[in-house]
Design a protein around this motif. Structure first.
Motif, PDB file in Angstrom:
ATOM      1  N   VAL A 213       0.600  -1.212   0.084  1.00 58.95           N
ATOM      2  CA  VAL A 213       0.142  -0.064  -0.016  1.00 58.95           C
ATOM      3  C   VAL A 213       0.978   1.295  -0.034  1.00 58.95           C
ATOM      4  CG1 VAL A 213      -1.731   1.257   1.389  1.00 58.95           C
ATOM      5  CG2 VAL A 213      -1.692  -1.076   1.338  1.00 58.95           C
ATOM      6  N   GLU A 214       0.450   2.162  -0.739  1.00 58.57           N
ATOM      7  CA  GLU A 214       1.152   3.490  -0.831  1.00 58.57           C
ATOM      8  C   GLU A 214       0.084   4.415  -0.058  1.00 58.57           C
ATOM      9  OE1 GLU A 214       2.096   7.327  -3.568  1.00 58.57           O
ATOM     10  OE2 GLU A 214       1.611   5.456  -4.665  1.00 58.57           O
ATOM     11  N   THR A 215       0.932   5.214   0.941  1.00 57.02           N
ATOM     12  CA  THR A 215       0.180   6.080   1.598  1.00 57.02           C
ATOM     13  C   THR A 215       0.263   7.522   0.991  1.00 57.02           C
ATOM     14  OG1 THR A 215       1.513   6.310   3.305  1.00 57.02           O
ATOM     15  CG2 THR A 215      -0.326   4.667   3.426  1.00 57.02           C
ATOM     16  N   ARG A 216      -0.605   8.490   1.199  1.00 57.18           N
ATOM     17  CA  ARG A 216      -0.551   9.980   0.715  1.00 57.18           C
ATOM     18  C   ARG A 216      -1.353  10.682   1.816  1.00 57.18           C
ATOM     19  NH1 ARG A 216      -0.615  11.607  -5.502  1.00 57.18           N
ATOM     20  NH2 ARG A 216       0.808   9.723  -5.484  1.00 57.18           N
ATOM     21  N   LEU A 217      -0.572  11.546   2.769  1.00 58.26           N
ATOM     22  CA  LEU A 217      -1.570  12.625   3.438  1.00 58.26           C
ATOM     23  C   LEU A 217      -1.902  13.765   2.532  1.00 58.26           C
ATOM     24  CD1 LEU A 217      -2.313  13.315   6.199  1.00 58.26           C
ATOM     25  CD2 LEU A 217      -0.224  14.578   6.278  1.00 58.26           C
ATOM     26  N   LEU A 218      -3.159  13.977   2.601  1.00 58.55           N
ATOM     27  CA  LEU A 218      -3.826  15.243   1.871  1.00 58.55           C
ATOM     28  C   LEU A 218      -3.876  16.338   2.681  1.00 58.55           C
ATOM     29  CD1 LEU A 218      -6.490  13.136  -0.193  1.00 58.55           C
ATOM     30  CD2 LEU A 218      -3.972  13.699  -0.641  1.00 58.55           C
ATOM     31  N   ASP A 219      -3.976  17.636   2.170  1.00 53.32           N
ATOM     32  CA  ASP A 219      -4.332  18.689   2.823  1.00 53.32           C
ATOM     33  C   ASP A 219      -5.711  19.075   2.493  1.00 53.32           C
ATOM     34  OD1 ASP A 219      -1.769  19.308   3.943  1.00 53.32           O
ATOM     35  OD2 ASP A 219      -1.105  20.604   1.722  1.00 53.32           O
ATOM     36  N   PRO A 220      -6.437  19.472   3.565  1.00 48.42           N
ATOM     37  CA  PRO A 220      -8.056  19.751   3.342  1.00 48.42           C
ATOM     38  C   PRO A 220      -8.123  20.939   2.553  1.00 48.42           C
ATOM     39  CG  PRO A 220      -7.319  19.367   5.867  1.00 48.42           C
ATOM     40  CD  PRO A 220      -5.953  19.300   4.959  1.00 48.42           C
ATOM     41  N   GLY A 221      -9.066  20.740   1.506  1.00 49.57           N
ATOM     42  CA  GLY A 221      -9.326  22.009   0.465  1.00 49.57           C
ATOM     43  C   GLY A 221      -8.304  21.741  -0.709  1.00 49.57           C
ATOM     44  N   ARG A 222      -7.276  20.902  -0.708  1.00 48.58           N
ATOM     45  CA  ARG A 222      -6.270  21.090  -1.571  1.00 48.58           C
ATOM     46  C   ARG A 222      -6.079  19.517  -1.977  1.00 48.58           C
ATOM     47  NH1 ARG A 222      -1.244  24.623  -0.387  1.00 48.58           N
ATOM     48  NH2 ARG A 222      -0.888  24.283  -2.645  1.00 48.58           N
ATOM     49  N   GLU A 223      -6.946  18.665  -1.849  1.00 50.79           N
ATOM     50  CA  GLU A 223      -6.947  17.080  -2.123  1.00 50.79           C
ATOM     51  C   GLU A 223      -6.617  16.955  -3.511  1.00 50.79           C
ATOM     52  OE1 GLU A 223     -10.170  17.629   1.182  1.00 50.79           O
ATOM     53  OE2 GLU A 223      -9.549  18.770  -0.713  1.00 50.79           O
ATOM     54  N   ALA A 224      -7.511  17.831  -4.552  1.00 53.37           N
ATOM     55  CA  ALA A 224      -7.245  17.339  -5.859  1.00 53.37           C
ATOM     56  C   ALA A 224      -5.906  17.639  -6.297  1.00 53.37           C
ATOM     57  CB  ALA A 224      -8.389  18.357  -6.729  1.00 53.37           C
ATOM     58  N   GLU A 225      -5.164  18.806  -5.854  1.00 52.35           N
ATOM     59  CA  GLU A 225      -3.980  18.873  -6.392  1.00 52.35           C
ATOM     60  C   GLU A 225      -3.033  18.058  -5.930  1.00 52.35           C
ATOM     61  OE1 GLU A 225      -2.712  23.034  -4.824  1.00 52.35           O
ATOM     62  OE2 GLU A 225      -4.726  23.790  -5.002  1.00 52.35           O
ATOM     63  N   ALA A 226      -3.037  17.513  -4.725  1.00 56.74           N
ATOM     64  CA  ALA A 226      -2.128  16.151  -4.603  1.00 56.74           C
ATOM     65  C   ALA A 226      -2.511  15.211  -5.118  1.00 56.74           C
ATOM     66  CB  ALA A 226      -2.344  16.202  -3.001  1.00 56.74           C
ATOM     67  N   LEU A 227      -3.629  14.991  -5.886  1.00 60.24           N
ATOM     68  CA  LEU A 227      -3.691  13.600  -6.613  1.00 60.24           C
ATOM     69  C   LEU A 227      -3.877  13.912  -8.167  1.00 60.24           C
ATOM     70  CD1 LEU A 227      -6.694  12.403  -4.330  1.00 60.24           C
ATOM     71  CD2 LEU A 227      -4.526  11.221  -4.469  1.00 60.24           C
ATOM     72  N   VAL A 228      -3.332  14.973  -8.479  1.00 60.90           N
ATOM     73  CA  VAL A 228      -3.336  15.468  -9.999  1.00 60.90           C
ATOM     74  C   VAL A 228      -2.782  14.146 -10.870  1.00 60.90           C
ATOM     75  CG1 VAL A 228      -1.216  16.496 -10.210  1.00 60.90           C
ATOM     76  CG2 VAL A 228      -2.942  17.113 -11.675  1.00 60.90           C
TER      77      VAL A 228
END
Length: 393
Positions: free
Chosen positions: A255-270
């Protein structure tokens, strides 16, 4: 400890739980654990009795009680044995005054009862939400099968609707067993397992668990992948997500994990945009379907809080949908039985997105509700869930 002293201790635990509920603090489980930790002299048998008394009061009081004594008086009104322990003895509660009011009993706060009824929840289904939950395990397909696991465990088990599930009595200390340390199973409610099966993950696929938390569903998806493909687990909660890595190691899951910033999730998952074969959206919700495990949660929920959940659910569903490739699929899940968090969210999404369609759900349990299925303790002997699988055209 005398029986009367147990009642007084339960009253003190309830006082702490009620205070935490009013300020949206720690859960009842944590509050009780902290209270007992500070009183190490209390033996294990007394601890269980105190907890049972306190939780009986929590289940009985629909509205937040004024205090712990009023909550326990509600229990005493229905149980003469408990009433007799209000005897003024040393370490016990003071006698009940003739004019002393007990907390009002009920299923939930009135507005919430109305919301559940409007969502098609019957009185029988509602009452079952406050029962005692069993303990379900999910056999880890990466290391064993359900049948092999059942033969190795030290207690008798029962099979449930989920193909990897085994059921044991609630409170069984399974995390002390060597089979747990070896990663042969995870604790996971049958209903939760069925929602993972609804996504129909296959080996070799690229899969995202968008609201992974500590990874209960993530590990079920990893087992379905059988070590082939990609699995990304994301969350905005660092402490919860940090618990996934050691769990995955124990389970033998990649499993790869990725911490997201609230409100900027889409940017982190581009880098995943329109690339996932399958996406799990286990959206944050009120948890009305899990009251068997945390009955005081119904004291915390407000109409304003429910509206905030609905906004978050629409938000994460949009984010998850953007990750799905054409021809891919998404399963939206909430452990809530309120239409505002389940069918209504999905219906609004489908109305805005004509390139998506609801798929038929074939998981061996559940009742149709809107574009998805509903699971309840009364009908399915699981926690309460709504889930819908959507296909991108």
């Amino acid at each position: 400890m005398t029986p009367a002293a147990r009642v007084q201790s339960a009253i003190e635990v309830l006082d702490a739980v009620i205070a935490a509920a009013r300020r949206e603090g720690a859960s009842a489980e944590r509050v009780a654990a902290e209270w007992l930790k500070a009183r190490r002299f209390i033996g294990s048998k007394d601890r269980r009795a105190i907890r049972d008394l306190a939780w009986s009061a929590i289940r009985l009081c629909g509205e937040v009680p004024e205090n712990g004594r009023a909550a326990m008086l509600a229990v005493a009104k229905n149980d003469p044995a408990v009433a007799s322990l209000f005897d003024g003895s040393r370490y016990g509660p003071e006698p009940i005054r003739s004019d002393e009011p007990a907390a009002a009993t009920g299923f939930a706060p009135a507005w919430l009862e109305e919301g559940l009824a409007a969502s098609g929840i019957t009185r029988e289904q509602a009452a079952a939400l406050l029962g005692r939950a069993p303990l379900d395990l999910r056999a880890n397909r990466l290391k064993t099968t359900r049948d092999r696991l059942a033969m190795t465990l030290p207690v008798a088990t029962e099979r449930t609707q989920a193909p990897d599930a085994l059921r044991l009595p609630g409170g069984t200390p399974v995390e002390r067993w060597p089979e747990f340390a070896d990663g042969l199973f995870e604790v996971q409610d049958t209903g939760s397992q069925l929602t993972c099966n609804a996504l129909e993950v296959r080996p070799g696929e690229a899969v995202v668990d968008l609201c992974a938390g500590a990874g209960g569903k993530t590990l079920a998806l990893a087992a379905a992948l059988q070590g082939e493909g990609q699995l990304l687990a994301c969350d905005i909660d660092r402490p919860r997500l940090s618990r996934l890595a050691p769990r995955a190691e124990r389970a033998g899951a990649k499993v790869e994990t990725r911490l997201l910033d609230p409100g900027r999730e889409a940017e982190a998952l581009v880098d995943w945009k329109a690339k996932a074969d399958a996406v799990m959206v286990d959206a944050p919700c009120s948890g009305t379907g899990t009251w068997r495990r945390g009955p005081e949660a119904r004291w915390r929920l407000t109409p304003a809080g429910l509206a905030r959940y609905a906004q978050m659910q629409a938000h994460v569903l949009r984010i998850g949908a953007d990750l799905v490739r054409p021809g891919g699929r998404l399963t939206y899940v909430v452990c809530s039985l309120l239409d505002a968090e389940g069918p209504d969210v999905v219906a609004a999404f489908l109305a805005r997105n004509p390139d998506w369609r609801a798929a038929e759900q074939l998981v061996g349990a559940g009742t149709p509700r809107g574009a998805g299925l509903r699971l309840t303790p009364w009908d399915d002997s699981t926690d309460g869930f709504f889930f819908a699988t959507l296909h991108r055209l």
